[in-house]
Design a protein around this motif. Structure first.
Motif, PDB file in Angstrom:
ATOM      1  N   ALA A  10      72.878  39.396  20.561  1.00 14.58           N
ATOM      2  CA  ALA A  10      72.350  40.652  21.099  1.00 14.58           C
ATOM      3  C   ALA A  10      71.906  41.584  19.980  1.00 14.58           C
ATOM      4  O   ALA A  10      70.859  42.237  20.075  1.00 14.58           O
ATOM      5  CB  ALA A  10      73.406  41.328  21.965  1.00 14.58           C
ATOM      6  N   PHE A  11      72.688  41.656  18.910  1.00  9.88           N
ATOM      7  CA  PHE A  11      72.346  42.552  17.803  1.00  9.88           C
ATOM      8  C   PHE A  11      71.073  42.100  17.084  1.00  9.88           C
ATOM      9  O   PHE A  11      70.229  42.927  16.714  1.00  9.88           O
ATOM     10  CB  PHE A  11      73.508  42.647  16.817  1.00  9.88           C
ATOM     11  CG  PHE A  11      74.686  43.420  17.334  1.00  9.88           C
ATOM     12  CD1 PHE A  11      74.507  44.462  18.231  1.00  9.88           C
ATOM     13  CD2 PHE A  11      75.977  43.108  16.941  1.00  9.88           C
ATOM     14  CE1 PHE A  11      75.593  45.183  18.727  1.00  9.88           C
ATOM     15  CE2 PHE A  11      77.057  43.818  17.425  1.00  9.88           C
ATOM     16  CZ  PHE A  11      76.868  44.866  18.319  1.00  9.88           C
ATOM     17  N   PHE A  12      70.924  40.794  16.873  1.00  7.67           N
ATOM     18  CA  PHE A  12      69.694  40.291  16.258  1.00  7.67           C
ATOM     19  C   PHE A  12      68.488  40.595  17.158  1.00  7.67           C
ATOM     20  O   PHE A  12      67.409  40.958  16.678  1.00  7.67           O
ATOM     21  CB  PHE A  12      69.787  38.784  16.010  1.00  7.67           C
ATOM     22  CG  PHE A  12      70.495  38.416  14.743  1.00  7.67           C
ATOM     23  CD1 PHE A  12      70.034  38.851  13.514  1.00  7.67           C
ATOM     24  CD2 PHE A  12      71.634  37.615  14.766  1.00  7.67           C
ATOM     25  CE1 PHE A  12      70.678  38.513  12.335  1.00  7.67           C
ATOM     26  CE2 PHE A  12      72.284  37.267  13.595  1.00  7.67           C
ATOM     27  CZ  PHE A  12      71.813  37.710  12.374  1.00  7.67           C
ATOM     28  N   ALA A  13      68.679  40.439  18.466  1.00  9.53           N
ATOM     29  CA  ALA A  13      67.588  40.709  19.403  1.00  9.53           C
ATOM     30  C   ALA A  13      67.198  42.183  19.376  1.00  9.53           C
ATOM     31  O   ALA A  13      66.006  42.523  19.349  1.00  9.53           O
ATOM     32  CB  ALA A  13      68.006  40.295  20.817  1.00  9.53           C
ATOM     33  N   LEU A  14      68.193  43.073  19.364  1.00  7.32           N
ATOM     34  CA  LEU A  14      67.914  44.510  19.323  1.00  7.32           C
ATOM     35  C   LEU A  14      67.232  44.899  18.020  1.00  7.32           C
ATOM     36  O   LEU A  14      66.297  45.719  18.012  1.00  7.32           O
ATOM     37  CB  LEU A  14      69.217  45.296  19.494  1.00  7.32           C
ATOM     38  CG  LEU A  14      69.834  45.287  20.891  1.00  7.32           C
ATOM     39  CD1 LEU A  14      71.207  45.936  20.871  1.00  7.32           C
ATOM     40  CD2 LEU A  14      68.918  45.994  21.885  1.00  7.32           C
ATOM     41  N   PHE A  39      70.026  44.297  11.287  1.00  5.85           N
ATOM     42  CA  PHE A  39      69.749  42.878  11.073  1.00  5.85           C
ATOM     43  C   PHE A  39      70.572  42.349   9.905  1.00  5.85           C
ATOM     44  O   PHE A  39      71.230  41.299  10.004  1.00  5.85           O
ATOM     45  CB  PHE A  39      68.254  42.685  10.796  1.00  5.85           C
ATOM     46  CG  PHE A  39      67.779  41.265  10.899  1.00  5.85           C
ATOM     47  CD1 PHE A  39      67.016  40.859  11.977  1.00  5.85           C
ATOM     48  CD2 PHE A  39      68.078  40.329   9.925  1.00  5.85           C
ATOM     49  CE1 PHE A  39      66.560  39.546  12.092  1.00  5.85           C
ATOM     50  CE2 PHE A  39      67.635  39.019  10.013  1.00  5.85           C
ATOM     51  CZ  PHE A  39      66.873  38.623  11.093  1.00  5.85           C
ATOM     52  N   ALA A  40      70.568  43.069   8.777  1.00  2.00           N
ATOM     53  CA  ALA A  40      71.251  42.610   7.565  1.00  2.00           C
ATOM     54  C   ALA A  40      72.763  42.561   7.755  1.00  2.00           C
ATOM     55  O   ALA A  40      73.421  41.597   7.343  1.00  2.00           O
ATOM     56  CB  ALA A  40      70.891  43.532   6.397  1.00  2.00           C
ATOM     57  N   VAL A  41      73.312  43.580   8.386  1.00  2.00           N
ATOM     58  CA  VAL A  41      74.768  43.608   8.613  1.00  2.00           C
ATOM     59  C   VAL A  41      75.173  42.492   9.561  1.00  2.00           C
ATOM     60  O   VAL A  41      76.172  41.786   9.332  1.00  2.00           O
ATOM     61  CB  VAL A  41      75.206  44.987   9.171  1.00  2.00           C
ATOM     62  CG1 VAL A  41      76.665  44.942   9.618  1.00  2.00           C
ATOM     63  CG2 VAL A  41      75.010  46.073   8.114  1.00  2.00           C
ATOM     64  N   THR A  42      74.415  42.313  10.639  1.00  3.80           N
ATOM     65  CA  THR A  42      74.726  41.260  11.614  1.00  3.80           C
ATOM     66  C   THR A  42      74.672  39.883  10.971  1.00  3.80           C
ATOM     67  O   THR A  42      75.468  39.000  11.314  1.00  3.80           O
ATOM     68  CB  THR A  42      73.739  41.323  12.800  1.00  3.80           C
ATOM     69  OG1 THR A  42      73.765  42.627  13.365  1.00  3.80           O
ATOM     70  CG2 THR A  42      74.104  40.311  13.863  1.00  3.80           C
ATOM     71  N   LEU A  43      73.761  39.697  10.019  1.00  2.96           N
ATOM     72  CA  LEU A  43      73.651  38.409   9.321  1.00  2.96           C
ATOM     73  C   LEU A  43      74.910  38.075   8.538  1.00  2.96           C
ATOM     74  O   LEU A  43      75.233  36.905   8.337  1.00  2.96           O
ATOM     75  CB  LEU A  43      72.445  38.447   8.372  1.00  2.96           C
ATOM     76  CG  LEU A  43      72.057  37.142   7.672  1.00  2.96           C
ATOM     77  CD1 LEU A  43      71.633  36.078   8.677  1.00  2.96           C
ATOM     78  CD2 LEU A  43      70.937  37.393   6.670  1.00  2.96           C
ATOM     79  N   CYS A  44      75.671  39.095   8.140  1.00  2.00           N
ATOM     80  CA  CYS A  44      76.806  38.892   7.234  1.00  2.00           C
ATOM     81  C   CYS A  44      78.155  38.874   7.936  1.00  2.00           C
ATOM     82  O   CYS A  44      79.178  38.610   7.292  1.00  2.00           O
ATOM     83  CB  CYS A  44      76.817  39.987   6.165  1.00  2.00           C
ATOM     84  SG  CYS A  44      75.360  39.986   5.092  1.00  2.00           S
ATOM     85  N   VAL A  45      78.196  39.181   9.238  1.00  2.00           N
ATOM     86  CA  VAL A  45      79.477  39.273   9.942  1.00  2.00           C
ATOM     87  C   VAL A  45      79.430  38.460  11.230  1.00  2.00           C
ATOM     88  O   VAL A  45      78.382  37.978  11.649  1.00  2.00           O
ATOM     89  CB  VAL A  45      79.828  40.753  10.268  1.00  2.00           C
ATOM     90  CG1 VAL A  45      79.958  41.566   8.990  1.00  2.00           C
ATOM     91  CG2 VAL A  45      78.776  41.369  11.192  1.00  2.00           C
ATOM     92  N   ASP A  46      80.598  38.339  11.850  1.00  2.00           N
ATOM     93  CA  ASP A  46      80.693  37.679  13.158  1.00  2.00           C
ATOM     94  C   ASP A  46      81.339  38.654  14.120  1.00  2.00           C
ATOM     95  O   ASP A  46      82.539  38.917  14.044  1.00  2.00           O
ATOM     96  CB  ASP A  46      81.520  36.397  13.051  1.00  2.00           C
ATOM     97  CG  ASP A  46      81.675  35.692  14.395  1.00  2.00           C
ATOM     98  OD1 ASP A  46      80.940  36.063  15.336  1.00  2.00           O
ATOM     99  OD2 ASP A  46      82.521  34.787  14.502  1.00  2.00           O
ATOM    100  N   THR A  47      80.547  39.221  15.011  1.00  2.00           N
ATOM    101  CA  THR A  47      81.050  40.227  15.944  1.00  2.00           C
ATOM    102  C   THR A  47      81.292  39.670  17.339  1.00  2.00           C
ATOM    103  O   THR A  47      81.911  40.335  18.164  1.00  2.00           O
ATOM    104  CB  THR A  47      80.043  41.383  16.066  1.00  2.00           C
ATOM    105  OG1 THR A  47      78.839  40.888  16.660  1.00  2.00           O
ATOM    106  CG2 THR A  47      79.736  41.984  14.696  1.00  2.00           C
ATOM    107  N   GLY A  48      80.796  38.475  17.604  1.00  2.00           N
ATOM    108  CA  GLY A  48      80.845  37.941  18.950  1.00  2.00           C
ATOM    109  C   GLY A  48      79.652  38.380  19.785  1.00  2.00           C
ATOM    110  O   GLY A  48      79.425  37.867  20.885  1.00  2.00           O
ATOM    111  N   LEU A  49      78.883  39.345  19.264  1.00  2.00           N
ATOM    112  CA  LEU A  49      77.685  39.839  19.958  1.00  2.00           C
ATOM    113  C   LEU A  49      76.457  39.717  19.058  1.00  2.00           C
ATOM    114  O   LEU A  49      75.481  40.461  19.218  1.00  2.00           O
ATOM    115  CB  LEU A  49      77.874  41.307  20.367  1.00  2.00           C
ATOM    116  CG  LEU A  49      78.979  41.584  21.396  1.00  2.00           C
ATOM    117  CD1 LEU A  49      79.203  43.086  21.521  1.00  2.00           C
ATOM    118  CD2 LEU A  49      78.610  40.987  22.745  1.00  2.00           C
ATOM    119  N   ASN A  50      76.503  38.798  18.133  1.00  2.00           N
ATOM    120  CA  ASN A  50      75.439  38.705  17.134  1.00  2.00           C
ATOM    121  C   ASN A  50      74.071  38.405  17.733  1.00  2.00           C
ATOM    122  O   ASN A  50      73.057  38.916  17.263  1.00  2.00           O
ATOM    123  CB  ASN A  50      75.794  37.653  16.081  1.00  2.00           C
ATOM    124  CG  ASN A  50      76.825  38.157  15.099  1.00  2.00           C
ATOM    125  OD1 ASN A  50      77.631  39.026  15.437  1.00  2.00           O
ATOM    126  ND2 ASN A  50      76.822  37.627  13.897  1.00  2.00           N
TER     127      ASN A  50
END
Length: 355
Positions: A252-256, A239-250
């Motif tokens: 999905a990552f927040f949901a997981l 959650f924390a890493v996804t909040l700080c980057v833009d992967t194009g799949l954010n």
């Protein structure tokens, strides 16, 4: 303060997640951290995925409430009493502000050249606006997600009894992803621009993920505490890493990450130390009001030249504080009384506390 804090025992951390999701949405609508470089821009932009977090949490709530209801009518009535009263009041108020000329038409209204007319209002209060992109987000600016919630309140329980094993769960999840993809294709071929963004069919996988997470909690409870703790902290890290980057799949990552937190069934220490503290429980308890009311507060603050010229963090902080104050009022005067009425009219099984 006790009037403003709802407790659900070992799932209090879900209320804390609601608080984070609401703050994320407010952050993007106030450009909260845009004055702080790439990292600030990423955190601000990722605020839009607070809605997907809400959808996963709603899937969890749907499964939990439906499992403990005396029947579909009891379950659905309780859910509607939870979401409809405040929504209708806020939509009616925002519609009046538009129709009277006090507020100017928002972006989505001008994009589709829609009007603040009877059709628009009727589509909103009937929770059908998601099926017409021209009006789906034209009154308030964040209301598009509510008809989606109502749609899956009605449909998801029809799917839950089928999901009895891993193979079926995967098939249903894959089917919902395909359905979302087909909706996007239909947008490119025949539907108005952005139509798929507002349609309930685009988000079924998020709700289902939350529902499956709820059903897996008992299974995970039998796993070693060390394993569950790793899933818990791993989900927080994701959650924390996804909040700080833009992967194009954010999304999905927040949901997981959200589903991982629900499934992990952490111990008392982890819950209280991270998401179970009173500030989180307080903000999570009023998170629905925060979500609906913040955009009206922001619009009003935007009329102030001094705030427009201020640091984005100052604007965010001011909007957050004022929205909390307004939301405390709407929670106490609308949400809490109608929630209690729903509990009396559509009571769940004895001893159960609905999320």
């Amino acid at each position: 303060m006790s009037l403003l804090v709802r407790s659900y025992g070992d799932t209090d951390f879900v209320t804390g997640l609601r608080a984070i999701a609401a703050i994320m949405v407010i952050a993007i609508h106030t450009a909260a951290f845009r004055d702080f470089g790439t990292l600030g821009n990423n955190i601000t932009d990722n605020g839009k995925y607070g809605v997907q977090i809400f959808f996963v949490i709603s899937g969890f709530t749907i499964a939990r409430t439906y499992r403990n209801a005396t029947g579909f009518g009891s379950y659905f009535g309780r859910r509607m009493m939870r979401i409809a009263p405040l929504y209708i009041v806020v939509i009616a108020f925002a519609f009046y502000l538009l129709a009277s000329g006090y507020n100017q038409p928002i972006y989505w209204m001008t994009l589709y050249n829609s009007e603040a007319d009877a059709y628009n209002l009727l589509m909103h209060v009937s929770f059908m606006s998601g099926w017409d992109a021209r009006v789906a987000n034209s009154i308030l600016g964040v209301e598009w997600s509510i008809p989606i919630e109502v749609f899956w309140y009605a449909v998801l329980p029809l799917v839950l009894p089928i999901a009895s094993d891993q193979r079926r769960r995967f098939a249903i999840f894959l089917g919902l992803l395909v359905l979302a993809g087909m909706t996007k294709v239909a947008e490119h071929l025949i539907l108005p621009k952005h139509a798929a963004h507002f349609m309930p069919l685009s988000y079924g996988a998020y709700f289902y993920l939350g529902a499956v997470a709820e059903t897996l909690r008992d299974t995970f409870a039998k796993q070693p505490a060390t394993f569950r703790r790793r899933v818990w902290y791993g989900s927080i890290l994701l959650f924390a890493v996804t909040l700080c980057v833009d992967t194009g799949l954010n999304a999905a990552f927040f949901a997981l990450a959200t589903a991982g937190l629900i499934v992990a069934r952490p111990g008392t220490h982890e819950v209280r130390g991270v998401l179970g503290r009173k500030p989180f429980l307080f903000l999570g308890s009023i998170s629905y009001s925060l979500y609906l009311m913040h955009i009206l507060v922001i619009r009003e603050l935007g009329k102030s030249t001094a705030l427009q010229d201020s640091n984005t963090l100052v604007f965010f902080g001011t909007a957050l504080i004022l929205t909390i104050l307004v939301s405390m009022f709407t929670y106490l005067t609308i949400e809490r009384p109608t929630n209690r009425l729903g509990a009396r009219l559509f009571g769940l099984r004895k001893g159960h506390i609905s999320a």
